[in-house]
Motif scaffolding. Sequence first.
Motif, PDB file in Angstrom:
ATOM      1  N   LEU A  68     -25.914 -31.877  -9.075  1.00  0.00           N
ATOM      2  CA  LEU A  68     -26.475 -33.121  -8.543  1.00  0.00           C
ATOM      3  C   LEU A  68     -25.378 -34.086  -8.114  1.00  0.00           C
ATOM      4  O   LEU A  68     -25.469 -34.712  -7.056  1.00  0.00           O
ATOM      5  N   ASP A  69     -24.331 -34.198  -8.913  1.00  0.00           N
ATOM      6  CA  ASP A  69     -23.241 -35.113  -8.574  1.00  0.00           C
ATOM      7  C   ASP A  69     -22.569 -34.736  -7.255  1.00  0.00           C
ATOM      8  O   ASP A  69     -22.152 -35.604  -6.491  1.00  0.00           O
ATOM      9  N   ASP A  70     -22.478 -33.430  -6.984  1.00  0.00           N
ATOM     10  CA  ASP A  70     -21.885 -32.984  -5.716  1.00  0.00           C
ATOM     11  C   ASP A  70     -22.772 -33.359  -4.532  1.00  0.00           C
ATOM     12  O   ASP A  70     -22.279 -33.806  -3.492  1.00  0.00           O
ATOM     13  N   VAL A  71     -24.068 -33.175  -4.697  1.00  0.00           N
ATOM     14  CA  VAL A  71     -25.015 -33.532  -3.632  1.00  0.00           C
ATOM     15  C   VAL A  71     -24.987 -35.041  -3.397  1.00  0.00           C
ATOM     16  O   VAL A  71     -24.916 -35.505  -2.258  1.00  0.00           O
ATOM     17  N   LYS A  72     -24.993 -35.789  -4.480  1.00  0.00           N
ATOM     18  CA  LYS A  72     -24.964 -37.252  -4.388  1.00  0.00           C
ATOM     19  C   LYS A  72     -23.697 -37.724  -3.671  1.00  0.00           C
ATOM     20  O   LYS A  72     -23.760 -38.583  -2.781  1.00  0.00           O
ATOM     21  N   ALA A  73     -22.557 -37.185  -4.034  1.00  0.00           N
ATOM     22  CA  ALA A  73     -21.291 -37.567  -3.405  1.00  0.00           C
ATOM     23  C   ALA A  73     -21.323 -37.284  -1.907  1.00  0.00           C
ATOM     24  O   ALA A  73     -20.859 -38.112  -1.100  1.00  0.00           O
ATOM     25  N   ASP A  80     -22.604 -40.830   3.963  1.00  0.00           N
ATOM     26  CA  ASP A  80     -23.368 -41.389   5.088  1.00  0.00           C
ATOM     27  C   ASP A  80     -23.596 -42.880   4.821  1.00  0.00           C
ATOM     28  O   ASP A  80     -24.253 -43.250   3.847  1.00  0.00           O
ATOM     29  N   PRO A  81     -23.049 -43.782   5.662  1.00  0.00           N
ATOM     30  CA  PRO A  81     -23.154 -45.225   5.425  1.00  0.00           C
ATOM     31  C   PRO A  81     -24.602 -45.728   5.315  1.00  0.00           C
ATOM     32  O   PRO A  81     -24.897 -46.597   4.499  1.00  0.00           O
ATOM     33  N   TYR A  87     -29.215 -46.493  -0.845  1.00  0.00           N
ATOM     34  CA  TYR A  87     -29.004 -46.125  -2.246  1.00  0.00           C
ATOM     35  C   TYR A  87     -28.625 -47.362  -3.060  1.00  0.00           C
ATOM     36  O   TYR A  87     -29.170 -47.596  -4.145  1.00  0.00           O
ATOM     37  N   ASN A  88     -27.705 -48.152  -2.542  1.00  0.00           N
ATOM     38  CA  ASN A  88     -27.264 -49.354  -3.254  1.00  0.00           C
ATOM     39  C   ASN A  88     -28.369 -50.390  -3.394  1.00  0.00           C
ATOM     40  O   ASN A  88     -28.422 -51.114  -4.386  1.00  0.00           O
ATOM     41  N   LYS A  89     -29.259 -50.457  -2.419  1.00  0.00           N
ATOM     42  CA  LYS A  89     -30.395 -51.384  -2.503  1.00  0.00           C
ATOM     43  C   LYS A  89     -31.358 -50.975  -3.621  1.00  0.00           C
ATOM     44  O   LYS A  89     -31.919 -51.829  -4.307  1.00  0.00           O
TER      45      LYS A  89
END
Length: 96
Positions: free
Chosen positions: A10-15, A20-21, A27-29
Amino acid sequence: MKTTKAGVKLDDVKAKLLEDPEFKDEYNKLKPRYDIISQIIEVRKSMKMTQEELAKRAGTRKSNISRLESGDYNPSLDFLIKIANSLGKDVHIDIR
């Protein structure tokens, strides 16, 4: 014979996705909401409490707890406080 697990981490997929900006901005929102949801689930499970038990304590329906935990519901601050109190916890908000 050496065995390996199929799949990806999962961490690899997330990274990869966070490169992608547009994805990173969205994601941050949403991160604060999902952080709170994760905390609620973690505390509820550590207390060995079902969604139904939490709902009874909070004076709401199990479906409301289910929607909250799945992220399908945008809870009010009052609802989050009620859920936290039902778990014996308080809500603290920091503005940075």
